[in-house]
Design an enzyme around this catalytic site. Structure first.
Site: not given
Ligand code: PSU
Ligand code: MN
Length: 307
Positions: A26, A87, A107, A139, A141-143, A160
């Protein structure tokens, strides 16, 4: 069947055509995950490690109206040094392409490029997930959604603890993404090897991972894998130092009203600074380890597909 919006580097095209192993990397880690020049050095080291592992590297990014699967030296340098690099997650991709923006893929964005090209393995540091305090912010992540639909195995050191790791694993389970502990029974927490969260699936060799990938996709199930590879013992950071930095980072983000796509880069930068670069050293080492494992898995998977 090439898509005019996807530019695949010639050496990646030929590797894929010949059934040779390729590992996607990435670019958000380059543009937003580390300061210059560590980011550029890291990117170059990662590509070299993939090559040393017998595979072809393909760093994914967006530039001049195309997704680039494989970056040349100029594009990599631009990603590492330019201000205002976008981003790019799935949401941002159409606008980034339409406007000809210079974009670093997360990602989720990288998974899209990898899948378009037919790359089955992608190595990175940590994935995005369900953020702490999700009850208030929503929130996520779209990952995670992308892992559910792109048929690619992502090697990471877990995530993390800026995230709520338990909820992240729950979402992955709901969407049918196998999380494979690589030589571990526990979900690793990025800077540290353990999170206290057990994983139901474990593989000890690249072959076992390749076998599992093969089983999923041969059955016709869409979607990816998360291969969770703990940070090497010697590189692992002091958990208290990291935890303090993360807590302070989250507090500071709240105070400053940082949210949305700005939150993760803000926290990454904050933690780097709060640990006086210690976390950056650990970060680099764990990504290197993931990339080496990723190359081994790509080699094993290519061999299985040929055989
Ligand atoms: N977590 C890390 N390092 C990173 C990222 C996350 O430890 O570099 C980056 C990855 O590109 C990941 C993205 O896909 O942040 C997730 O951003 P968000 O939380 O906004 O979805
Ligand atoms: Mn988010």
């Amino acid at each position: 069947m090439s898509n005019p919006l996807v530019h695949i580097q010639p050496r990646v095209v030929s590797a894929l055509k010949n059934g040779e192993p390729v590992v996607a990397l990435e670019s958000t880690i380059v543009a937003h995950g580390m300061p210059f020049p560590a980011n550029l050095e890291n990117a170059q080291t990662l590509e070299r490690l993939v090559e040393e592992g017998g595979a072809v590297p393909a760093t994914v990014a967006v530039a001049n109206g195309q997704i680039h699967v494989g970056c040349d030296a100029d594009l990599m340098h631009a990603l590492a040094t330019e201000k205002d690099v976008w981003k790019v997650s799935r949401r941002d991709l159409p606008m980034a392409l339409a406007q000809g923006a210079l974009g670093a893929t997360t990602v989720s964005g990288t998974l899209i490029g990898a899948e378009q090209a037919g790359i089955r393995v992608f190595a990175t540091g940590g994935i995005g997930g369900v953020h702490r305090g999700v009850e208030m912010t929503w929130d996520v992540s779209a990952d995670l959604a992308e892992l559910a639909q792109a048929s690619v195995a992502v090697v990471s050191a877990g995530a993390k603890s800026i995230l709520d790791l338990a909820k992240t694993l729950e979402v992955l389970e709901s969407s049918g993404v196998p999380v494979i502990g690589y030589q571990t029974d526990e979900f690793p927490a990025f800077f540290v090897r353990k999170s206290g969260l057990p994983l139901p699936h474990r593989c000890d060799t690249p072959d076992e991972v390749a076998q599992t990938m093969h089983a999923k996709w041969q059955l016709g199930l869409k979607g990816g894998f998360l291969v969770a590879n703990p940070i090497p013992e010697a590189a692992s950071a002091d958990p208290e130092l990291v935890e303090r930095a993360i807590a302070a980072g989250i507090e500071s983000a709240e105070e400053q009203g940082v949210y949305g796509k700005a939150l993760t880069p803000f926290l990454l930068r904050f933690i780097n600074e709060a640990t006086e670069g210690k976390s950056l050293v650990a970060n680099r080492q764990l990504v290197e380890s993931n990339v080496s494992v990723g190359a081994e898995i790509a080699v094993a998977y290519a061999a299985k597909n040929r055989g």
